[in-house]
Write a protein that holds these residues in place. Structure first.
Motif, PDB file in Angstrom:
ATOM      1  N   THR A 148      41.558  37.360  -9.887  1.00 21.42           N
ATOM      2  CA  THR A 148      42.388  37.273 -11.088  1.00 21.42           C
ATOM      3  C   THR A 148      42.194  35.926 -11.777  1.00 21.42           C
ATOM      4  O   THR A 148      41.596  34.994 -11.217  1.00 21.42           O
ATOM      5  CB  THR A 148      43.864  37.455 -10.712  1.00 21.42           C
ATOM      6  OG1 THR A 148      44.255  36.406  -9.819  1.00 21.42           O
ATOM      7  CG2 THR A 148      44.084  38.804 -10.023  1.00 21.42           C
ATOM      8  N   LYS A 149      42.716  35.808 -12.978  1.00 18.40           N
ATOM      9  CA  LYS A 149      42.607  34.554 -13.715  1.00 18.40           C
ATOM     10  C   LYS A 149      43.388  33.439 -13.034  1.00 18.40           C
ATOM     11  O   LYS A 149      42.977  32.276 -13.034  1.00 18.40           O
ATOM     12  CB  LYS A 149      43.106  34.746 -15.140  1.00 18.40           C
ATOM     13  CG  LYS A 149      42.202  35.645 -15.994  1.00 18.40           C
ATOM     14  CD  LYS A 149      42.728  35.732 -17.425  1.00 18.40           C
ATOM     15  CE  LYS A 149      41.814  36.601 -18.284  1.00 18.40           C
ATOM     16  NZ  LYS A 149      42.289  36.699 -19.692  1.00 18.40           N
ATOM     17  N   GLU A 150      44.522  33.800 -12.443  1.00 14.36           N
ATOM     18  CA  GLU A 150      45.315  32.787 -11.737  1.00 14.36           C
ATOM     19  C   GLU A 150      44.551  32.239 -10.531  1.00 14.36           C
ATOM     20  O   GLU A 150      44.549  31.026 -10.279  1.00 14.36           O
ATOM     21  CB  GLU A 150      46.648  33.383 -11.286  1.00 14.36           C
ATOM     22  CG  GLU A 150      47.603  33.724 -12.415  1.00 14.36           C
ATOM     23  CD  GLU A 150      47.259  35.048 -13.081  1.00 14.36           C
ATOM     24  OE1 GLU A 150      46.321  35.727 -12.598  1.00 14.36           O
ATOM     25  OE2 GLU A 150      47.912  35.399 -14.087  1.00 14.36           O
ATOM     26  N   GLU A 196      36.493  42.588  -9.166  1.00 19.30           N
ATOM     27  CA  GLU A 196      37.312  42.748 -10.364  1.00 19.30           C
ATOM     28  C   GLU A 196      38.782  42.932 -10.026  1.00 19.30           C
ATOM     29  O   GLU A 196      39.667  42.576 -10.802  1.00 19.30           O
ATOM     30  CB  GLU A 196      36.808  43.952 -11.173  1.00 19.30           C
ATOM     31  CG  GLU A 196      35.391  43.795 -11.698  1.00 19.30           C
ATOM     32  CD  GLU A 196      35.244  42.576 -12.582  1.00 19.30           C
ATOM     33  OE1 GLU A 196      36.196  42.244 -13.318  1.00 19.30           O
ATOM     34  OE2 GLU A 196      34.174  41.936 -12.539  1.00 19.30           O
ATOM     35  N   THR A 197      39.071  43.453  -8.827  1.00 15.88           N
ATOM     36  CA  THR A 197      40.459  43.665  -8.425  1.00 15.88           C
ATOM     37  C   THR A 197      41.093  42.396  -7.878  1.00 15.88           C
ATOM     38  O   THR A 197      42.251  42.080  -8.183  1.00 15.88           O
ATOM     39  CB  THR A 197      40.542  44.779  -7.367  1.00 15.88           C
ATOM     40  OG1 THR A 197      39.964  45.977  -7.894  1.00 15.88           O
ATOM     41  CG2 THR A 197      41.987  45.038  -6.966  1.00 15.88           C
ATOM     42  N   ASN A 229      34.385  33.780 -14.515  1.00 12.55           N
ATOM     43  CA  ASN A 229      35.667  33.087 -14.449  1.00 12.55           C
ATOM     44  C   ASN A 229      35.666  31.908 -13.486  1.00 12.55           C
ATOM     45  O   ASN A 229      36.626  31.137 -13.467  1.00 12.55           O
ATOM     46  CB  ASN A 229      36.766  34.063 -14.034  1.00 12.55           C
ATOM     47  CG  ASN A 229      37.042  35.116 -15.091  1.00 12.55           C
ATOM     48  OD1 ASN A 229      36.744  34.915 -16.280  1.00 12.55           O
ATOM     49  ND2 ASN A 229      37.621  36.243 -14.680  1.00 12.55           N
TER      50      ASN A 229
END
Length: 318
Positions: free
Chosen positions: A289-291, A285-286, A269
């Motif tokens: 985020t995409k944002e 992974e936690t 990402n």
């Protein structure tokens, strides 16, 4: 008989040639005349040439009033001042321009980000008379610590004690220092080139309210002590996690102890120039985020690092 009588009554005096005590062998030396000085015109002219001040006396300066400087001075007497004074005026003009330029850049940052901070925090900036700026107090958002450094403060958000913002700008008010630092950075890797940057540090409550929240009485202190008695030092899981620009990775590992404990790994990402430094893949992974990944990509080269840590920056000595 006549000569005897003259000698008896002091009638005759001994001549210099007949002076007593002078032997006949030294008579020529005793009667020799003393030498007289000989005048040499060439010697006097050479002496005058060696000491010109003795040959011609300086022309006296005519007396004038104290304020009539132009009568006893010429422009050539102020040659040094003609160079120094304009140089001082140029430095003063550059200093004033540099300070105002940095102040305008800081004000632009405030105009853009102050409304966002006001939405996210209950209090932003420095209030006057104990009243927060957001509550109508006559406070300011930024404080000028130096001509190239400005700070602000925000608090009043869940799980966040406060956030410190530090804006560092170029030393435009001191061009000589700015040029020297830039040149040295080309030859020494340890010397960073001057750049403008924003550093924001957020402090979580982290189950340490007893250290951060002030108490007004002993009863409040006892209540807090009983509330937090037996709790661990941290309310969050211990971890060190960061998103770092790859050009900053080596510098961070050398300067920060907490980041040196992590492993580096690219993430799908994130853009190619950014990487994740983490102790565990589950944390990545936690938190990533995409944002957050989109914000990092949008920041571009202006982004240096985002670090979440529970470890000190400097290595513990014990």
């Amino acid at each position: 008989m006549g000569d005897f009588i003259k000698d008896l009554f002091g009638g005759s005096k001994p001549t210099p040639s007949q002076a007593p005590g002078v032997e006949d062998d030294f008579a020529d030396y005793a009667s020799a005349p003393s030498p007289s000085p000989i005048y040499d015109p060439s010697a006097s002219s050479s002496a005058a040439a060696s000491f010109p001040g003795s040959a011609t006396l300086p022309t006296p300066v005519p007396y004038t009033k104290w304020y009539r400087v132009w009568e006893r001075a010429s422009p050539s007497d102020f040659a040094a001042e003609a160079v120094i004074i304009p140089f001082i005026f140029v430095l003063a003009a550059l200093h004033i321009w540099g300070r105002r330029k940095n102040k305008r850049k800081a004000d632009v940052w405030t105009a853009v980000h102050a409304p966002i901070l006001d939405r996210e925090f209950a209090s932003v900036g420095f209030g006057a008379n104990g009243k927060a700026r957001s509550e109508g107090g006559e406070g300011v958002v930024l404080k000028e610590k130096a001509a190239n450094e400005f700070t602000t403060y925000a608090t009043g958000r869940q799980n966040v004690a406060f956030v410190d913002f530090k804006i560092k700008l170029l030393k435009r008010y001191n061009p000589l220092s700015l040029v020297i630092e830039t040149i040295i950075s080309f030859f020494f890797e340890s010397m960073k080139a001057p750049q403008e940057r924003l550093e924001a540090t957020s402090y979580a409550f982290d189950a340490r309210e007893k250290d951060l929240v002030p108490v007004r009485s002993k009863a409040e202190l006892d209540a807090k002590e009983s509330r937090f008695k037996g709790l661990p030092n941290s309310g969050y899981d211990a971890c060190v996690w960061a998103v770092v620009h790859k050009e900053q990775m080596k510098t961070l590992r050398d300067e920060r102890y907490d980041v040196s404990l992590t492993a580096t790994k690219d993430h799908k990402n994130l853009p190619q120039w950014a990487s994740v430094m983490s102790e565990s893949a589950e944390i990545t992974e936690t938190l990533l985020t995409k944002e957050l990944a989109g914000a990092v990509e949008k920041a571009g080269d202006a982004f240096e690092y985002l670090i979440v840590t529970d470890q000190p920056i400097d290595k513990p000595t014990k």
